[in-house]
Write a protein that holds these residues in place. Structure first.
Motif, PDB file in Angstrom:
ATOM      1  N   GLU A   1     -12.292 -25.675 -62.299  1.00  0.00           N
ATOM      2  CA  GLU A   1     -12.734 -24.340 -61.886  1.00  0.00           C
ATOM      3  C   GLU A   1     -13.774 -24.433 -60.773  1.00  0.00           C
ATOM      4  OE1 GLU A   1     -13.995 -22.624 -65.576  1.00  0.00           O
ATOM      5  OE2 GLU A   1     -11.938 -22.582 -66.344  1.00  0.00           O
TER       6      GLU A   1
ATOM      7  N   ARG B   1      -4.804 -41.727 -56.394  1.00  0.00           N
ATOM      8  CA  ARG B   1      -6.252 -41.901 -56.285  1.00  0.00           C
ATOM      9  C   ARG B   1      -6.879 -42.019 -57.672  1.00  0.00           C
ATOM     10  NH1 ARG B   1      -9.696 -37.247 -53.407  1.00  0.00           N
ATOM     11  NH2 ARG B   1      -9.640 -36.382 -55.500  1.00  0.00           N
TER      12      ARG B   1
ATOM     13  N   ARG C   1     -14.595 -22.234 -50.529  1.00  0.00           N
ATOM     14  CA  ARG C   1     -13.440 -22.293 -51.425  1.00  0.00           C
ATOM     15  C   ARG C   1     -12.827 -20.920 -51.650  1.00  0.00           C
ATOM     16  NH1 ARG C   1     -13.541 -27.758 -52.258  1.00  0.00           N
ATOM     17  NH2 ARG C   1     -12.603 -28.332 -54.215  1.00  0.00           N
TER      18      ARG C   1
ATOM     19  N   ARG D   1      -6.374 -27.283 -60.129  1.00  0.00           N
ATOM     20  CA  ARG D   1      -7.030 -27.286 -58.807  1.00  0.00           C
ATOM     21  C   ARG D   1      -6.088 -26.756 -57.739  1.00  0.00           C
ATOM     22  NH1 ARG D   1      -8.520 -33.347 -58.839  1.00  0.00           N
ATOM     23  NH2 ARG D   1      -9.243 -33.080 -56.695  1.00  0.00           N
TER      24      ARG D   1
ATOM     25  N   ARG E   1     -12.642 -40.393 -61.165  1.00  0.00           N
ATOM     26  CA  ARG E   1     -13.006 -38.979 -61.196  1.00  0.00           C
ATOM     27  C   ARG E   1     -12.370 -38.278 -62.382  1.00  0.00           C
ATOM     28  NH1 ARG E   1     -12.783 -36.064 -55.405  1.00  0.00           N
ATOM     29  NH2 ARG E   1     -12.256 -34.361 -56.811  1.00  0.00           N
TER      30      ARG E   1
ATOM     31  N   ARG F   1     -20.929 -33.963 -57.261  1.00  0.00           N
ATOM     32  CA  ARG F   1     -20.800 -35.179 -58.080  1.00  0.00           C
ATOM     33  C   ARG F   1     -22.116 -35.967 -58.125  1.00  0.00           C
ATOM     34  NH1 ARG F   1     -15.500 -34.520 -56.333  1.00  0.00           N
ATOM     35  NH2 ARG F   1     -15.866 -35.461 -54.312  1.00  0.00           N
TER      36      ARG F   1
ATOM     37  N   VAL G   1     -17.474 -23.898 -59.148  1.00  0.00           N
ATOM     38  CA  VAL G   1     -18.898 -23.814 -59.450  1.00  0.00           C
ATOM     39  C   VAL G   1     -19.431 -22.525 -58.806  1.00  0.00           C
ATOM     40  CG1 VAL G   1     -21.071 -24.958 -58.859  1.00  0.00           C
ATOM     41  CG2 VAL G   1     -19.101 -26.316 -59.598  1.00  0.00           C
TER      42      VAL G   1
ATOM     43  N   SER H   1     -18.967 -30.789 -50.143  1.00  0.00           N
ATOM     44  CA  SER H   1     -19.549 -30.037 -51.267  1.00  0.00           C
ATOM     45  C   SER H   1     -19.211 -30.717 -52.591  1.00  0.00           C
ATOM     46  CB  SER H   1     -19.101 -28.576 -51.244  1.00  0.00           C
ATOM     47  OG  SER H   1     -17.720 -28.456 -51.051  1.00  0.00           O
TER      48      SER H   1
HETATM   49  N1  LIG Z   1     -17.293 -25.921 -52.845  1.00  0.00           N
HETATM   50  C1  LIG Z   1     -16.930 -26.491 -53.986  1.00  0.00           C
HETATM   51  C2  LIG Z   1     -16.533 -27.835 -54.003  1.00  0.00           C
HETATM   52  C3  LIG Z   1     -16.169 -28.391 -55.191  1.00  0.00           C
HETATM   53  N2  LIG Z   1     -16.209 -27.653 -56.344  1.00  0.00           N
HETATM   54  C4  LIG Z   1     -15.851 -28.248 -57.636  1.00  0.00           C
HETATM   55  O1  LIG Z   1     -15.735 -29.654 -57.506  1.00  0.00           O
HETATM   56  C5  LIG Z   1     -14.381 -30.084 -57.760  1.00  0.00           C
HETATM   57  C6  LIG Z   1     -13.997 -31.210 -56.823  1.00  0.00           C
HETATM   58  O2  LIG Z   1     -14.146 -30.770 -55.494  1.00  0.00           O
HETATM   59  P1  LIG Z   1     -13.765 -31.666 -54.239  1.00  0.00           P
HETATM   60  O3  LIG Z   1     -14.429 -32.973 -54.306  1.00  0.00           O
HETATM   61  O4  LIG Z   1     -13.930 -30.865 -53.018  1.00  0.00           O
HETATM   62  O5  LIG Z   1     -12.299 -31.941 -54.590  1.00  0.00           O
HETATM   63  P2  LIG Z   1     -10.932 -31.420 -54.071  1.00  0.00           P
HETATM   64  O6  LIG Z   1     -10.955 -30.729 -52.776  1.00  0.00           O
HETATM   65  O7  LIG Z   1     -10.233 -30.721 -55.190  1.00  0.00           O
HETATM   66  O8  LIG Z   1     -10.297 -32.739 -53.867  1.00  0.00           O
HETATM   67  P3  LIG Z   1     -10.869 -33.884 -52.925  1.00  0.00           P
HETATM   68  O9  LIG Z   1     -11.991 -34.667 -53.385  1.00  0.00           O
HETATM   69  O10 LIG Z   1      -9.685 -34.684 -53.007  1.00  0.00           O
HETATM   70  O11 LIG Z   1     -11.241 -33.246 -51.651  1.00  0.00           O
HETATM   71  C7  LIG Z   1     -13.560 -28.815 -57.610  1.00  0.00           C
HETATM   72  O12 LIG Z   1     -12.326 -28.876 -58.302  1.00  0.00           O
HETATM   73  C8  LIG Z   1     -14.518 -27.760 -58.155  1.00  0.00           C
HETATM   74  O13 LIG Z   1     -14.576 -27.774 -59.560  1.00  0.00           O
HETATM   75  C9  LIG Z   1     -16.599 -26.338 -56.303  1.00  0.00           C
HETATM   76  O14 LIG Z   1     -16.618 -25.658 -57.325  1.00  0.00           O
HETATM   77  N3  LIG Z   1     -16.962 -25.755 -55.126  1.00  0.00           N
END
Ligand SMILES: Nc1ccn([C@@H]2O[C@H](COP(=O)(O)OP(=O)(O)OP(=O)(O)O)[C@@H](O)[C@H]2O)c(=O)n1
Ligand SMILES: Nc1nc2c(ncn2[C@@H]2O[C@H](COP(=O)(O)OP(=O)(O)O)[C@@H](O)[C@H]2O)c(=O)[nH]1
Ligand SMILES: [Mg+2]
Length: 204
Positions: free
Chosen positions: A75, A142, A107, A159, A148, A54, A77, A49
């Motif tokens: 935060e 990282r 989440r 987070r 990022r 991104r 989304v 996700s």
């Molecule tokens: N289902 C999701 C996934 C991600 N995000 C947003 O995207 C950011 C980055 O998410 P993710 O790539 O999943 O990062 P993390 O799990 O925090 O770290 P990683 O990439 O290391 O998995 C989150 O902090 C959040 O703001 C979100 O709101 N809801």
């Protein structure tokens, strides 16, 4: 899409016998790393996700700008935005996928409930578990190369706080259904993967 089984990684099983695995765990716990290995061995479709969000930011769209501001603050989304993206990505691959590996979603408990209503219930949740200090250390490292916007000390702290508050209860929720496999992610990557593969093989 389907009906079926259980999620820090979740495996869902649908009417067509496709499988949906969900991978959960804190930021920096190693979800993305393990997902890549699962894709290489089992050929599942990996849906992160965070990566989908991104990609939307990178497209430069208006929606992407709104998303970037939320993500930079660490935060969450809005629920519908992420769920629609996952659903669209699944539909696009529905005919050809051997199964779906969903990374970083749900989440919060409410997201899990909505996912089940709109898509289906998972049958395996892989919970990639690392200590808070380990996750911070990995993310700071990282951040040296990831580019990022959220891999910085201040956002990492937010987070993590949000993970413990909102996301850990998701694991409790699925534990009560008996689909959670907790994997110790303090071990070397290949050993962690050994346990991940065993959890997936045990489903067969
Ligand atoms: N289902 C999701 C996934 C991600 N995000 C947003 O995207 C950011 C980055 O998410 P993710 O790539 O999943 O990062 P993390 O799990 O925090 O770290 P990683 O990439 O290391 O998995 C989150 O902090 C959040 O703001 C979100 O709101 N809801
Ligand atoms: N030492 C060690 N580092 C890891 C392990 N898994 C991931 N990492 C590192 O930790 C960082 C975060 O991993 P990533 O897979 O992006 O985690 P995610 O945030 O859960 O998706 C990356 O820089 C990885 O190289 C592991 O099992 N052991
Ligand atoms: Mg990741």
């Amino acid at each position: 899409v389907g009906e079926g089984c259980q999620g820090n990684s979740i495996v869902y099983k649908s009417k067509k016998a496709e499988r949906f695995h969900v991978k959960m765990g804190g930021p920096g716990s190693g979800k993305g790393t393990q997902c890549e290995k699962v894709v290489a061995k089992y050929g599942y479709t990996h849906l992160s996700s965070g990566d989908l969000l991104r990609a939307e930011v990178a497209s430069g769209s208006e929606r992407g700008k709104t998303l970037q501001a939320i993500m930079q603050k660490g935060e969450l989304v809005p629920l519908d935005t992420v769920l629609d993206m996952i659903k669209d990505a699944m539909i696009a691959k529905a005919g050809v996928s051997k199964g779906f590996l969903i990374d970083g979603y749900p989440r919060e408990v409410k997201q899990g409930e909505e996912f089940e209503k709109k898509i289906g219930a998972p049958c395996l949740l892989l919970y990639i578990d690392a200590k808070g200090e380990t996750m911070v250390k990995r993310l700071m490292k990282r951040g040296e190369t990831s580019g990022r916007a959220d891999d910085n000390e201040e956002t990492i702290k937010k987070r993590l706080d949000l993970y413990y508050k909102a996301t850990e209860p998701v694991i409790t929720f699925y534990t009560s259904r008996g689909i959670v496999r907790k994997i110790d992610s303090e071990l070397p990557v290949d050993e962690v993967f050994g346990h991940v593969a065993k959890a997936i093989d045990d489903l067969k």
